[in-house]
Design an enzyme around this catalytic site. Structure first.
Site, PDB file in Angstrom:
ATOM      1  N   TYR A 141     -66.833  -2.487  52.392  1.00  9.34           N
ATOM      2  CA  TYR A 141     -67.038  -1.392  53.063  1.00  9.34           C
ATOM      3  C   TYR A 141     -67.801  -1.631  54.707  1.00  9.34           C
ATOM      4  O   TYR A 141     -68.034  -0.615  54.990  1.00  9.34           O
ATOM      5  CB  TYR A 141     -67.553  -0.347  52.207  1.00  9.34           C
ATOM      6  N   LYS A 191     -59.715 -10.464  42.348  1.00  8.05           N
ATOM      7  CA  LYS A 191     -58.068 -10.156  41.949  1.00  8.05           C
ATOM      8  C   LYS A 191     -57.893 -11.680  43.011  1.00  8.05           C
ATOM      9  O   LYS A 191     -57.308 -11.794  43.730  1.00  8.05           O
ATOM     10  CB  LYS A 191     -57.843  -8.973  43.374  1.00  8.05           C
ATOM     11  N   ASP A 223     -56.339  -5.084  38.119  1.00  7.35           N
ATOM     12  CA  ASP A 223     -54.868  -3.475  38.206  1.00  7.35           C
ATOM     13  C   ASP A 223     -55.128  -3.497  36.631  1.00  7.35           C
ATOM     14  O   ASP A 223     -55.032  -2.390  35.934  1.00  7.35           O
ATOM     15  CB  ASP A 223     -53.525  -3.836  38.688  1.00  7.35           C
ATOM     16  N   ASP A 247     -66.214   0.761  43.307  1.00  8.34           N
ATOM     17  CA  ASP A 247     -66.276   2.468  43.745  1.00  8.34           C
ATOM     18  C   ASP A 247     -65.282   3.302  42.785  1.00  8.34           C
ATOM     19  O   ASP A 247     -65.290   4.334  42.355  1.00  8.34           O
ATOM     20  CB  ASP A 247     -65.860   2.876  45.308  1.00  8.34           C
ATOM     21  N   ASP A 251     -65.766   5.380  38.916  1.00  9.98           N
ATOM     22  CA  ASP A 251     -65.380   6.590  38.682  1.00  9.98           C
ATOM     23  C   ASP A 251     -64.084   7.190  37.521  1.00  9.98           C
ATOM     24  O   ASP A 251     -64.213   8.133  36.612  1.00  9.98           O
ATOM     25  CB  ASP A 251     -64.469   7.331  40.432  1.00  9.98           C
TER      26      ASP A 251
END
Ligand code: NAD
Length: 358
Positions: A141, A191, A223, A247, A251
């Site tokens: 980000y 990852k 994943d 992020d 959620d």
């Protein structure tokens, strides 16, 4: 020594729910178990209205000299046409960067009394208690370079996902410290089978783990973590991950509980100073109606006591009081179910104070 709490109600339901959290703090002060000084200031749309800025200089100064910050929520339709730098969200982002709040704590807790609110089967989620620790100020980000450009005769866009060793180490330490106050298990999500940045992430997490021999560290690809969160979320205690993965996963974990009006969050700096807030927004659709659920904000106080003010006993007392109120069948409309009693924002805050007295 008296600890200082900055109170930033913000916009919309922010004012209503923060008033209930303040009620709880004032009761605990009067009860002699909290020694805190509260100072209120405007932020977000309220900051713009008062001072022409979403983060007025006086508000930032107050936050800098406080031990912890309680924030309601910011934003509202009346501010959406303002230039980007004047919008309420800028107030939040400004606080995070000015105070270097790099560690975002997002608990996903499902009180057994509310198991029906989840879209998953009650036996999968009842009693769920996960803490997701998300790196908040680095990663893709913020990485440079980033741009939309041209390549081989067509438009091309890219971002940079990078972490310095020190950035990984400090979020790692934050997660391990939190695990020490919980079930002493950290799952680091990355990852590493594809990304170099994850390879370094994994190596640094292994190094940090050496300083916390009581904590069990495991690794999981992102994943798989997404699948496991939905399949058997109760396997996790603390999950630590990068800004982007956190992020999405935080959620997802929040929605396992089915009730955003119940979930607090924290953003901490490296000294444990933090900003505490419910995960939901300013809910303009119900603002002013007196029906918003104040429990996420009240539970933000218990997080504040646990992670910034070092007062586990009172934090647990607040958590227990919220449990008692739910046991009594009291529900705001967002968590209402058959056989329960519907109450408004203020009545819910009063009920928590009554439960604290018991
Ligand atoms: P929201 O979280 O405000 O509301 C989503 C839905 O959940 C609405 O139907 C709302 O009524 C309900 N809801 C939220 N909190 C509730 C509570 N405590 N009790 C009962 N119901 C509740 O999200 P949104 O509608 O997408 O955004 C509204 C505004 O809030 C926007 O301006 C947005 O930018 C802002 N926002 C702020 C924050 C923050 O301050 N941290 C976070 C998210 C959104």
């Amino acid at each position: 020594m008296t600890q200082k709490i900055a109170i930033l109600p913000g916009d919309g339901i922010g004012k209503e729910i923060v008033a209930e959290a303040v009620k709880v703090i004032e009761f605990l002060k009067a009860d002699g178990v909290l020694d805190v000084e509260l100072n209120e200031a405007p932020v977000g749309g309220a900051g713009y209205d008062a001072d022409g800025e979403p983060l007025p200089a006086a508000t930032l100064a107050l936050c800098k000299e406080s031990d912890a910050i309680l924030l309601g929520a910011v934003g509202g339709p009346q501010y959406e046409s303002l230039p980007r730098e004047k919008r309420p969200e800028k107030g939040l982002l400004g606080l995070r960067s000015e105070l270097e709040l790099f560690s975002n704590l997002r608990p996903a807790i499902l009180y057994p009394q509310l198991a029906d609110a989840s879209s998953l089967k009650p036996e999968i989620v009842s009693g769920l208690d996960i803490m997701i620790v998300r790196e908040l100020t680095g990663g893709i980000y913020f990485g440079q370079p980033r741009e939309i450009t041209e390549k081989d005769g067509e438009r091309y866009a890219y971002n940079t996902a990078g972490y310095k060793e020190s950035e990984i180490e400090r979020i790692g330490r934050s997660a391990f410290e939190i695990a020490m106050k919980r079930d002493k298990r950290v799952c680091s999500v990355d990852k590493a089978n594809v990304l170099e940045v994850s390879e370094l992430w994994r190596e640094v997490m292994e190094n940090v783990a050496k300083d916390y021999p009581e904590v069990e560290l495991s690794h999981m690809y992102v994943d798989n973590a997404a699948m496991q969160l939905v399949k058997w979320p109760k396997q996790f205690d603390v999950m630590v991950t990068s800004n982007l993965f956190g992020d999405v996963l935080s959620d997802c974990a929040a929605m396992l509980t089915g009730s955003i009006g119940m979930l607090p969050s924290a953003s901490l700096d490296s000294n444990g100073r933090g900003m505490y807030e419910p995960i939901h927004g300013s809910a303009p659709d119900i603002a002013g109606k007196g029906i918003a659920n104040p429990l996420a904000t009240i539970l933000s106080i218990s997080m504040m006591l646990r992670y910034s003010l070092n007062n586990e006993a009172v934090a647990q007392r607040i958590d227990d009081a919220v449990g008692k109120v739910l046991d009594q069948g009291l529900r705001t409309p967002d968590i209402m179910s058959e056989g329960c009693t519907e109450v408004g924002t203020a009545a819910m805050g009063d009920a928590v104070v009554e439960a604290l007295k018991a």
